[in-house]
Design a protein around this motif. Structure first.
Motif, PDB file in Angstrom:
ATOM      1  N   THR A   1       0.842  -1.205   0.000  1.00 44.76           N
ATOM      2  CA  THR A   1       0.000   0.000   0.000  1.00 44.76           C
ATOM      3  C   THR A   1       0.869   1.244   0.000  1.00 44.76           C
ATOM      4  OG1 THR A   1      -1.844  -1.085   1.120  1.00 44.76           O
ATOM      5  CG2 THR A   1      -1.710   1.308   1.325  1.00 44.76           C
ATOM      6  N   LEU A   2       1.894   1.266   0.854  1.00 50.90           N
ATOM      7  CA  LEU A   2       2.797   2.412   0.920  1.00 50.90           C
ATOM      8  C   LEU A   2       3.562   2.571  -0.397  1.00 50.90           C
ATOM      9  CD1 LEU A   2       4.071   4.712   2.515  1.00 50.90           C
ATOM     10  CD2 LEU A   2       5.670   3.066   3.512  1.00 50.90           C
ATOM     11  N   CYS A   3       3.975   1.459  -1.001  1.00 51.69           N
ATOM     12  CA  CYS A   3       4.694   1.529  -2.274  1.00 51.69           C
ATOM     13  C   CYS A   3       3.836   2.165  -3.360  1.00 51.69           C
ATOM     14  CB  CYS A   3       5.127   0.130  -2.710  1.00 51.69           C
ATOM     15  SG  CYS A   3       6.578  -0.500  -1.859  1.00 51.69           S
ATOM     16  N   LEU A   4       2.583   1.766  -3.437  1.00 56.66           N
ATOM     17  CA  LEU A   4       1.689   2.334  -4.445  1.00 56.66           C
ATOM     18  C   LEU A   4       1.444   3.819  -4.191  1.00 56.66           C
ATOM     19  CD1 LEU A   4      -0.895  -0.568  -4.859  1.00 56.66           C
ATOM     20  CD2 LEU A   4       0.632   0.333  -6.638  1.00 56.66           C
ATOM     21  N   GLN A   5       1.296   4.196  -2.928  1.00 55.12           N
ATOM     22  CA  GLN A   5       1.100   5.605  -2.602  1.00 55.12           C
ATOM     23  C   GLN A   5       2.327   6.428  -2.975  1.00 55.12           C
ATOM     24  OE1 GLN A   5       0.167   5.344   1.579  1.00 55.12           O
ATOM     25  NE2 GLN A   5      -2.036   5.202   1.220  1.00 55.12           N
ATOM     26  N   LEU A   6       3.520   5.878  -2.690  1.00 54.62           N
ATOM     27  CA  LEU A   6       4.750   6.576  -3.063  1.00 54.62           C
ATOM     28  C   LEU A   6       4.911   6.624  -4.581  1.00 54.62           C
ATOM     29  CD1 LEU A   6       7.223   5.267  -0.349  1.00 54.62           C
ATOM     30  CD2 LEU A   6       6.676   7.656  -0.795  1.00 54.62           C
ATOM     31  N   ALA A   7       4.518   5.544  -5.263  1.00 58.08           N
ATOM     32  CA  ALA A   7       4.597   5.531  -6.724  1.00 58.08           C
ATOM     33  C   ALA A   7       3.737   6.641  -7.311  1.00 58.08           C
ATOM     34  CB  ALA A   7       4.159   4.170  -7.258  1.00 58.08           C
ATOM     35  N   ARG A   8       2.545   6.833  -6.754  1.00 57.27           N
ATOM     36  CA  ARG A   8       1.669   7.908  -7.226  1.00 57.27           C
ATOM     37  C   ARG A   8       2.312   9.270  -7.000  1.00 57.27           C
ATOM     38  NH1 ARG A   8      -4.259   8.046  -4.859  1.00 57.27           N
ATOM     39  NH2 ARG A   8      -3.061   8.010  -2.925  1.00 57.27           N
ATOM     40  N   GLU A   9       2.926   9.477  -5.834  1.00 57.06           N
ATOM     41  CA  GLU A   9       3.564  10.757  -5.547  1.00 57.06           C
ATOM     42  C   GLU A   9       4.778  10.973  -6.463  1.00 57.06           C
ATOM     43  OE1 GLU A   9       4.264  14.440  -3.644  1.00 57.06           O
ATOM     44  OE2 GLU A   9       2.521  13.120  -3.763  1.00 57.06           O
ATOM     45  N   PHE A  10       5.603   9.938  -6.630  1.00 53.94           N
ATOM     46  CA  PHE A  10       6.777  10.065  -7.492  1.00 53.94           C
ATOM     47  C   PHE A  10       6.387  10.303  -8.944  1.00 53.94           C
ATOM     48  CE2 PHE A  10       9.376   7.206  -4.416  1.00 53.94           C
ATOM     49  CZ  PHE A  10       9.658   8.298  -3.625  1.00 53.94           C
ATOM     50  N   ALA A  11       5.260   9.721  -9.371  1.00 47.04           N
ATOM     51  CA  ALA A  11       4.822   9.864 -10.765  1.00 47.04           C
ATOM     52  C   ALA A  11       4.508  11.317 -11.112  1.00 47.04           C
ATOM     53  CB  ALA A  11       3.610   8.976 -11.028  1.00 47.04           C
ATOM     54  N   ARG A  12       4.266  12.162 -10.114  1.00 49.03           N
ATOM     55  CA  ARG A  12       4.077  13.587 -10.367  1.00 49.03           C
ATOM     56  C   ARG A  12       5.370  14.222 -10.877  1.00 49.03           C
ATOM     57  NH1 ARG A  12       3.937  15.961  -5.796  1.00 49.03           N
ATOM     58  NH2 ARG A  12       3.247  17.933  -6.671  1.00 49.03           N
ATOM     59  N   LEU A  13       6.515  13.573 -10.578  1.00 44.59           N
ATOM     60  CA  LEU A  13       7.818  14.145 -10.893  1.00 44.59           C
ATOM     61  C   LEU A  13       8.532  13.428 -12.036  1.00 44.59           C
ATOM     62  CD1 LEU A  13       9.052  14.528  -7.190  1.00 44.59           C
ATOM     63  CD2 LEU A  13       7.794  16.198  -8.567  1.00 44.59           C
ATOM     64  N   GLY A  14       8.073  12.240 -12.393  1.00 44.66           N
ATOM     65  CA  GLY A  14       8.737  11.500 -13.468  1.00 44.66           C
ATOM     66  C   GLY A  14       8.207  10.079 -13.560  1.00 44.66           C
ATOM     67  N   ASN A  15       8.688   9.344 -14.545  1.00 43.74           N
ATOM     68  CA  ASN A  15       8.256   7.965 -14.746  1.00 43.74           C
ATOM     69  C   ASN A  15       8.771   7.065 -13.631  1.00 43.74           C
ATOM     70  OD1 ASN A  15       6.827   8.462 -17.093  1.00 43.74           O
ATOM     71  ND2 ASN A  15       8.551   7.991 -18.436  1.00 43.74           N
ATOM     72  N   VAL A  16       7.935   6.103 -13.247  1.00 43.37           N
ATOM     73  CA  VAL A  16       8.256   5.172 -12.167  1.00 43.37           C
ATOM     74  C   VAL A  16       8.275   3.749 -12.721  1.00 43.37           C
ATOM     75  CG1 VAL A  16       7.581   4.272  -9.902  1.00 43.37           C
ATOM     76  CG2 VAL A  16       7.127   6.677 -10.488  1.00 43.37           C
ATOM     77  N   LEU A  17       9.367   3.027 -12.488  1.00 39.76           N
ATOM     78  CA  LEU A  17       9.438   1.605 -12.816  1.00 39.76           C
ATOM     79  C   LEU A  17       9.148   0.819 -11.544  1.00 39.76           C
ATOM     80  CD1 LEU A  17      10.101  -0.565 -14.964  1.00 39.76           C
ATOM     81  CD2 LEU A  17      12.456  -0.546 -14.094  1.00 39.76           C
ATOM     82  N   TYR A  18       8.047   0.092 -11.533  1.00 42.08           N
ATOM     83  CA  TYR A  18       7.628  -0.684 -10.358  1.00 42.08           C
ATOM     84  C   TYR A  18       7.892  -2.154 -10.666  1.00 42.08           C
ATOM     85  CZ  TYR A  18       4.655  -1.732  -6.262  1.00 42.08           C
ATOM     86  OH  TYR A  18       4.170  -2.142  -5.033  1.00 42.08           O
ATOM     87  N   VAL A  19       8.932  -2.718 -10.059  1.00 40.82           N
ATOM     88  CA  VAL A  19       9.327  -4.098 -10.307  1.00 40.82           C
ATOM     89  C   VAL A  19       8.514  -5.025  -9.403  1.00 40.82           C
ATOM     90  CG1 VAL A  19      11.236  -5.742 -10.346  1.00 40.82           C
ATOM     91  CG2 VAL A  19      11.641  -3.343 -10.944  1.00 40.82           C
ATOM     92  N   CYS A  20       7.617  -5.796 -10.016  1.00 40.23           N
ATOM     93  CA  CYS A  20       6.724  -6.703  -9.276  1.00 40.23           C
ATOM     94  C   CYS A  20       7.381  -8.081  -9.177  1.00 40.23           C
ATOM     95  CB  CYS A  20       5.377  -6.800  -9.964  1.00 40.23           C
ATOM     96  SG  CYS A  20       4.612  -5.213 -10.361  1.00 40.23           S
ATOM     97  N   ALA A  21       8.354  -8.205  -8.272  1.00 40.54           N
ATOM     98  CA  ALA A  21       9.071  -9.464  -8.137  1.00 40.54           C
ATOM     99  C   ALA A  21       8.391 -10.417  -7.161  1.00 40.54           C
ATOM    100  CB  ALA A  21      10.507  -9.208  -7.687  1.00 40.54           C
ATOM    101  N   GLU A  22       7.627  -9.873  -6.216  1.00 43.07           N
ATOM    102  CA  GLU A  22       6.962 -10.723  -5.216  1.00 43.07           C
ATOM    103  C   GLU A  22       5.479 -10.867  -5.512  1.00 43.07           C
ATOM    104  OE1 GLU A  22       6.295 -10.851  -0.361  1.00 43.07           O
ATOM    105  OE2 GLU A  22       8.102  -9.946  -1.205  1.00 43.07           O
TER     106      GLU A  22
END
Length: 260
Positions: free
Chosen positions: A68-89
């Protein structure tokens, strides 16, 4: 005749930093530009740099809100640039990330979900130079050891990294090398309040002077079902739950007013 575009040059291994010496007065007068995070995240992450790399290690027992925290941070970071979210687990085919993203109301064309456990595939994707942020969930699921993963920080000095780590059998410490705690700039820990069943994220280490030590994620009783897709009114999502807590005067993120 139109000129052909030059072939894309992949990001190469960064040169080692040059030795520098300057006075403390010069150092304190050097300009510093903080990333334009929202007030809420600036309080929790601190004045992270806008034009330099920083790295985060996130750990916590299973079910305490790391994804949940990762997705929230991904949304915040996406305001500043592209985010690569590696779904390894949590692989994309499992559907759990899709459901959680819908519950959180997160949908962005700047967040790229990369379903892989191969370290070389992550390096190859980052070498294209398309991503400013990279989230790896989790580092224990990649096919290399911690030493290899740590090298990626030096290999891509213009990328901000968020590494998610599993915990050991005590559920008090993150798995892997003890070098992680010194290598990263920020260490976050998630846990559950046994009395309220609420999930919280804690600042364990932070080099960027945060004003917030504890951030609310969600409560078990507040977890919502997937919104209805047939036009009927669906259950409140996580955003509605958070807003409801604000209206009731409950703390969504807690300031450093007392010693933890």
């Amino acid at each position: 005749m139109a000129k052909k575009r030059p072939a894309h040059q992949p990001t190469m291994l960064a040169d080692p930093p040059q030795d520098e010496i300057r006075t403390l007065r010069e150092l304190t007068r050097m300009p510093y530009r903080a990333a334009k995070l929202s007030q809420e995240w600036r309080g929790f992450l601190g004045s992270v740099p806008a034009d330099a790399q920083f790295s985060i290690l996130l750990a916590g027992p299973s079910g305490t809100g790391k994804s949940t925290l990762c997705l929230q941070l991904a949304r915040e970071f996406a305001r500043l640039g592209n985010v690569l979210y590696v779904c390894a687990e949590e692989r994309t085919k499992s559907g759990t990330l899709r459901l959680r993203a819908r519950l959180l109301g997160i949908s962005s064309s700047r967040i790229w979900m990369f379903d892989t456990t191969r370290y070389e595939s992550v390096v190859a994707e980052l070498s294209k130079g398309n991503h400013k942020f990279c989230i790896i969930d989790s580092i224990q699921e990649l096919d290399v050891d911690d030493e290899h993963i740590m090298r990626i920080i030096e290999q891509f000095p213009n990328v901000v990294f968020l590494f998610v780590a599993q915990v050991d059998w005590t559920e008090k410490y993150s798995r892997g090398s003890s070098k992680w705690r010194h290598k990263v700039d920020i260490r976050l820990w998630t846990d559950v309040d046994e009395d309220t069943q609420c999930r919280w994220a804690h600042n364990i280490k932070n080099r960027f002077a945060p004003t917030v030590s504890k951030r609310f994620l969600f409560c078990q009783a507040d977890e919502a079902k997937e919104p209805a897709s047939n036009g009927r009114k669906g259950a409140d999502n996580y955003n509605a739950v958070t807003n409801s807590r604000r209206h009731r005067g409950a703390s969504v993120w807690k300031r450093n007013t007392s010693k933890e």
